[in-house]
Design a protein around this motif. Sequence first.
Motif, PDB file in Angstrom:
ATOM      1  N   ASN B  59      -1.121   2.027   2.188  1.00  0.00           N
ATOM      2  CA  ASN B  59      -2.313   1.198   2.351  1.00  0.00           C
ATOM      3  C   ASN B  59      -1.981  -0.247   2.710  1.00  0.00           C
ATOM      4  O   ASN B  59      -2.864  -1.086   2.792  1.00  0.00           O
ATOM      5  CB  ASN B  59      -3.147   1.215   1.078  1.00  0.00           C
ATOM      6  CG  ASN B  59      -3.991   2.457   0.990  1.00  0.00           C
ATOM      7  OD1 ASN B  59      -4.423   2.980   2.005  1.00  0.00           O
ATOM      8  ND2 ASN B  59      -4.207   2.939  -0.222  1.00  0.00           N
ATOM      9  N   ASP B  96      -8.433   9.274   3.943  1.00  0.00           N
ATOM     10  CA  ASP B  96      -8.915  10.194   2.907  1.00  0.00           C
ATOM     11  C   ASP B  96     -10.310  10.745   3.214  1.00  0.00           C
ATOM     12  O   ASP B  96     -10.889  11.470   2.410  1.00  0.00           O
ATOM     13  CB  ASP B  96      -8.879   9.521   1.521  1.00  0.00           C
ATOM     14  CG  ASP B  96      -9.856   8.352   1.422  1.00  0.00           C
ATOM     15  OD1 ASP B  96     -10.475   8.007   2.441  1.00  0.00           O
ATOM     16  OD2 ASP B  96      -9.975   7.792   0.318  1.00  0.00           O
ATOM     17  N   SER B  98     -13.188   9.436   3.215  1.00  0.00           N
ATOM     18  CA  SER B  98     -14.364   8.894   2.525  1.00  0.00           C
ATOM     19  C   SER B  98     -15.122   7.894   3.390  1.00  0.00           C
ATOM     20  O   SER B  98     -16.218   7.482   3.049  1.00  0.00           O
ATOM     21  CB  SER B  98     -13.942   8.230   1.219  1.00  0.00           C
ATOM     22  OG  SER B  98     -13.153   7.100   1.513  1.00  0.00           O
ATOM     23  N   LYS B 106      -7.511   9.377  11.395  1.00  0.00           N
ATOM     24  CA  LYS B 106      -7.498  10.113  10.121  1.00  0.00           C
ATOM     25  C   LYS B 106      -6.084  10.588   9.785  1.00  0.00           C
ATOM     26  O   LYS B 106      -5.867  11.714   9.355  1.00  0.00           O
ATOM     27  CB  LYS B 106      -8.463  11.300  10.146  1.00  0.00           C
ATOM     28  CG  LYS B 106      -9.863  10.951  10.584  1.00  0.00           C
ATOM     29  CD  LYS B 106     -10.855  11.163   9.444  1.00  0.00           C
ATOM     30  CE  LYS B 106     -12.298  10.967   9.872  1.00  0.00           C
ATOM     31  NZ  LYS B 106     -12.638   9.602  10.245  1.00  0.00           N
ATOM     32  N   ALA B 108      -2.955  10.935   7.646  1.00  0.00           N
ATOM     33  CA  ALA B 108      -2.762  10.914   6.191  1.00  0.00           C
ATOM     34  C   ALA B 108      -1.682   9.924   5.771  1.00  0.00           C
ATOM     35  O   ALA B 108      -1.653   9.481   4.623  1.00  0.00           O
ATOM     36  CB  ALA B 108      -2.412  12.312   5.696  1.00  0.00           C
ATOM     37  N   ASP B 112      -5.979   4.763   3.551  1.00  0.00           N
ATOM     38  CA  ASP B 112      -6.985   5.710   3.063  1.00  0.00           C
ATOM     39  C   ASP B 112      -8.365   5.375   3.618  1.00  0.00           C
ATOM     40  O   ASP B 112      -9.043   6.216   4.181  1.00  0.00           O
ATOM     41  CB  ASP B 112      -7.030   5.674   1.530  1.00  0.00           C
ATOM     42  CG  ASP B 112      -5.870   6.447   0.924  1.00  0.00           C
ATOM     43  OD1 ASP B 112      -5.360   7.343   1.618  1.00  0.00           O
ATOM     44  OD2 ASP B 112      -5.490   6.141  -0.220  1.00  0.00           O
ATOM     45  N   ASN B 113      -8.816   4.145   3.399  1.00  0.00           N
ATOM     46  CA  ASN B 113     -10.104   3.696   3.932  1.00  0.00           C
ATOM     47  C   ASN B 113     -10.081   2.171   4.032  1.00  0.00           C
ATOM     48  O   ASN B 113      -9.208   1.531   3.445  1.00  0.00           O
ATOM     49  CB  ASN B 113     -11.262   4.215   3.064  1.00  0.00           C
ATOM     50  CG  ASN B 113     -11.100   3.831   1.611  1.00  0.00           C
ATOM     51  OD1 ASN B 113     -10.802   2.676   1.321  1.00  0.00           O
ATOM     52  ND2 ASN B 113     -11.274   4.772   0.708  1.00  0.00           N
TER      53      ASN B 113
END
Lengths: 162, 202
Positions: B59, B96, B98, B106, B108, B112-113
Motif C-alpha cells: 500500500n 481488494d 472494495s 485490480k 493484487a 488495496d484501495n
Amino acid sequence: MSPIKRNNPTRLPAISTASLPDIVFILLFFFMTVTTIKNQNLLVENQLPMASEVDKLDKTDRIIEIFVGPVSPNSYEVDNAPVKIQIEDRLVAINEVGYYSLKALGAIPEHLKKSAMVSIKADNKVKMGIITDLKKELQKVNLLKINYTTVEGNVFKNMELK
Amino acid sequence: MPRRKGAPEVNAGSMADIAFLLLIFFLVTTTIETDAGLDRMLPPAEPPEDVDVVIKQKNIFTVNINRNGQLLVEEEILDIKNLRKEAIAFLDNGGDGSCNYCKGRKDASSSDNPEKAIISLKNDRETKYSTYITVQNELVGAYNDLRNREAQRLYGRDFTEMEAKYLNPETPSAERDDLKPKVKRIQELFPQKLSEAETSVN
C-alpha cells in the motif's frame, strides 16, 4: 513647380489628442489595481520554480513570507554561507527561523491567526537540505500550513535549468 | 466692455504627460501578483500516541529522489515524465475490490484501495529544490487527475475548478455551501496521503 503643393493649409485635419489623458488614466488605473507595491527589499536571489497544479494563495494579510536563496550581489553581507533565509527585512540563521516567524505571526491580526500560512519562496538553485531544516523549524513552532510558492508554468522546464 | 467668456480655459495639453509619468512610476514600483503555489500541511512536531499502525508494503508507493535528481520509484528507476502515470495507476488500482469507482488493473500486488494507498516521498539533502517541486507537482497532479475524473462523472465539472471556487472568499456563500459537500465527497474518494519521511543523509 510640382503639381502638389507642400504647404497646403487644408491638407489633413490634426488628430485630436484631447482623449489621450483619459486613455492613459485608464491604463494607469489598470496597473494600479492588478499590481502590488513591493514592500520588501529582496536580499536573496529569488527565481521561483514552475508548477502547474497550483492553488491560489490567500490574501497577503495572513501570509508569512520566507525567502530562501543565494545571497544576491547587491546586499552588503560579508558572510560566505551561500544560501540564506530572509524573513521580513533581514537575513536570519536557521535556528532563528522559529523566533522571527513567530514574530511575523504576531503582526497578523488576532482573528486571522488561525488561517495564517507560511509561504516558502525558495530559489530554483537551492538544495533540499535547507528546505528540510526550514520545515523542521516551522514544525517546532507549530506553523504547519505551508505553501511552496511557484510560478505557473510547465514543470518539466524546471529540470532543464542549471 | 463686459466679458462674454467665463474664466479663461486651462490648457490641458500637458495632462497626458502627467498621466504618463504617473503610469511609468506605478509600472516601475509595483509587481504583478504571482502568488500561487503548492499547499502542503506539515505533520505536527510530536507524532500522535498510537503509532502501532501496520501498513502493508504494497500500500506504499515509494518515491526516492537522489542528489542528481533521478527517481527511484518502487525500487525501479523511472523517468520523471512517467511519474504521474505510475502514481495514478497505483492510486487507482483497487486491489481488494472494495473500490467500485476505481478503473485500475485490480492488481493484487499493488494498493488495496485509494483509502489505504499512501505515497511516501524521500529526498536527499543535495536534491535540487526545483526537482523536488516537480515531483511534488506531479504527485499532486496525479490526485487532481483522479479527482477530476470522479468529479466529471458525478457532477459534470472539474474538481480543481470546484475547489478553487469553494476556497475563493469572493464566491457567494450560498454557492460555497452547495459546493462544500461535493468537494468533501470527492476528497474522500481519493484522500491525499502523501508522507514525507526523514531526509536521508547521504
